[in-house]
Design an enzyme around this catalytic site. Structure first.
Site, short mmCIF file in Angstrom:
data_model
loop_
_atom_site.label_atom_id
_atom_site.label_comp_id
_atom_site.label_asym_id
_atom_site.label_seq_id
_atom_site.Cartn_x
_atom_site.Cartn_y
_atom_site.Cartn_z
N LYS A 1 24.93 16.09 -13.86
CA LYS A 1 25.26 16.37 -15.27
C LYS A 1 25.99 15.20 -15.92
CE LYS A 1 29.53 19.06 -14.50
NZ LYS A 1 30.54 18.71 -15.47
N ASP A 2 26.54 14.26 -15.14
CA ASP A 2 27.21 13.08 -15.71
C ASP A 2 26.24 11.95 -16.04
OD1 ASP A 2 29.71 14.25 -15.43
OD2 ASP A 2 30.05 13.39 -13.43
N THR B 1 39.54 23.41 -22.33
CA THR B 1 38.29 22.69 -22.06
C THR B 1 38.16 21.55 -23.06
OG1 THR B 1 35.87 22.81 -21.94
CG2 THR B 1 36.92 24.29 -23.51
N SER C 1 35.02 20.17 -23.29
CA SER C 1 33.57 20.14 -23.47
C SER C 1 33.16 20.76 -24.81
CB SER C 1 32.90 20.90 -22.32
OG SER C 1 31.60 21.30 -22.66
N LEU C 2 32.48 19.98 -25.64
CA LEU C 2 31.97 20.51 -26.92
C LEU C 2 30.98 21.65 -26.67
CD1 LEU C 2 31.33 17.33 -29.13
CD2 LEU C 2 33.29 18.87 -29.17
N ARG C 3 30.18 21.53 -25.62
CA ARG C 3 29.19 22.56 -25.29
C ARG C 3 29.90 23.89 -24.99
NH1 ARG C 3 27.97 24.61 -20.49
NH2 ARG C 3 29.20 23.01 -19.44
N ARG C 4 30.95 23.84 -24.18
CA ARG C 4 31.67 25.07 -23.84
C ARG C 4 32.40 25.63 -25.05
NH1 ARG C 4 33.52 22.22 -18.26
NH2 ARG C 4 31.82 22.99 -16.94
N LYS C 5 33.09 24.75 -25.80
CA LYS C 5 33.84 25.22 -26.98
C LYS C 5 32.91 25.89 -27.98
CE LYS C 5 37.51 21.78 -27.14
NZ LYS C 5 37.96 20.56 -27.81
N ARG D 1 41.51 17.40 -19.75
CA ARG D 1 40.79 16.36 -19.02
C ARG D 1 41.39 16.23 -17.63
NH1 ARG D 1 38.80 11.80 -20.95
NH2 ARG D 1 38.12 11.65 -18.80
N GLY D 2 40.74 15.43 -16.79
CA GLY D 2 41.25 15.18 -15.45
C GLY D 2 40.41 15.88 -14.40
N ASN D 3 40.72 15.61 -13.13
CA ASN D 3 39.96 16.23 -12.05
C ASN D 3 40.31 17.72 -11.95
OD1 ASN D 3 42.36 16.49 -10.49
ND2 ASN D 3 42.10 14.42 -9.70
N ARG E 1 43.39 20.01 -13.68
CA ARG E 1 43.14 21.09 -14.64
C ARG E 1 43.76 22.41 -14.17
NH1 ARG E 1 36.97 19.94 -16.85
NH2 ARG E 1 36.97 17.73 -16.36
N CYS F 1 25.98 13.97 -22.58
CA CYS F 1 26.76 15.07 -22.01
C CYS F 1 27.91 15.47 -22.91
CB CYS F 1 27.23 14.74 -20.60
SG CYS F 1 28.06 13.17 -20.43
#
Length: 304
Positions: free
Chosen positions: A81-82, A125, A127-131, A147-149, A153, A240
């Site tokens: 996905k990256d 989150t 992520s624009l997709r999730r939001k 952000r971050g690993n 999070r 992404c």
């Protein structure tokens, strides 16, 4: 063959994925030596800015790809996905490993499910997709950039006023965190990122020796599904960091069923389309065309 160098990001999840690939290869080729080469990517270094604002394709892949092009690495391990849909000249995805659970999961601070959260609850989150999909489902929710690993999070969830965070199920499961999952989010609420759940192995396309070495790790049904998703993304010219979701499944007789989604950042406009067939690229383009007919171009133009 000499020591085979496997490039990877240095986060715990990335290292888990690279270690898994190394172990699979060692089982098939016990006489060969494999070495992990951890690297930091631009996306790992810039943690105070939402990814969508950095807007750079290949945020988590470029350093590894340079390692392949400079012959410092023999292969590079990525979360699919990256990976941008257009790769640097001379490189190719050689292997799509069998996909883990492709959906997203909700990890709540106190076990409350997403639909039961009070109005104004805060979700973490970036992520624009999730939001966009969550705003469409529940316009009353608030969001905090995260952000971050995965460890970072999870820690931020414990230390902040967030009510929950949304993560990819695959990463959560690979780190053995199943008991932290409050719920797996259904596809009609949250469509996954393109390629989510699959580990991809990238190589120099001239390295036929490495290509042959990796053949046993390729999973055909996963490859068919994610190629359809990536074709949809390529046609829509998404990255992404755009609110595009796609999830394909391969059913009997190699039929690929692909669902796609495009949303406005505020979640007000959300369109979905679906198609099926046996040619991954054709199915991906068909769903993209249906989304374009429904207005995807204007939605994405606003975001860009």
């Amino acid at each position: 063959m000499k020591n085979i160098r496997i490039g990877t990001r240095d986060s715990q999840l990335a290292m888990w994925q690279a270690e898994w690939v190394k172990n699979q290869l060692t089982i098939v080729y016990p006489h060969l030596q494999f070495e992990l080469v951890p690297m930091k990517t631009k996306g790992d270094k810039i943690l105070d800015v939402p990814l969508a604002k950095i807007g750079d394709k290949g945020l988590f892949t470029k350093e590894l790809e340079n390692g392949l092009l400079n012959h410092e690495l023999d292969m590079a391990i990525h979360s699919l996905k990256d990976m941008p849909t257009l790769l640097p000249k001379g490189l190719m995805i050689c292997t799509f490993c069998e996909r883990e659970e492709p959906r997203d999961v909700f990890l709540s601070r106190n076990g409350t499910r997403l639909e039961e959260l009070p109005p104004g609850a805060v979700i973490g989150t970036s992520s624009l997709r999730r939001k966009a999909q969550l705003k469409h489902y529940r316009p009353d929710l608030d969001f905090m950039d995260l952000r971050g690993n995965l460890q970072t999070r999870w820690r931020k969830l414990q230390e902040s006023n967030m009510d929950g965070i949304v993560l990819a199920a695959a990463g959560v499961k690979r780190l053995g965190w199943e008991e932290r999952i409050t719920q797996i989010l259904p596809e009609d609420m949250m469509l996954s990122a393109v390629g989510q759940g699959s580990i991809a192995i990238e190589i120099d396309e001239k390295r036929l020796d490495i290509m042959e070495l990796l053949l046993p790790l390729n999973h055909r049904a996963t490859e068919q599904a994610v190629r359809a998703e990536r074709a949809l993304m390529r046609k829509l010219e998404g990255g992404c960091q755009v609110p595009i979701g796609a999830l394909a499944r391969v059913v009997e007789e190699e039929q690929i069923i692909l669902r796609g989604m495009v949303a406005s950042v505020d979640g007000v406009r959300l369109i979905r389309a679906e198609a099926q067939g046996t040619d991954p690229e054709a199915v991906g383009f068909e769903v993209a065309d249906r989304l374009i007919d429904l207005g995807a171009t204007s939605i994405l133009a606003e975001i860009r």
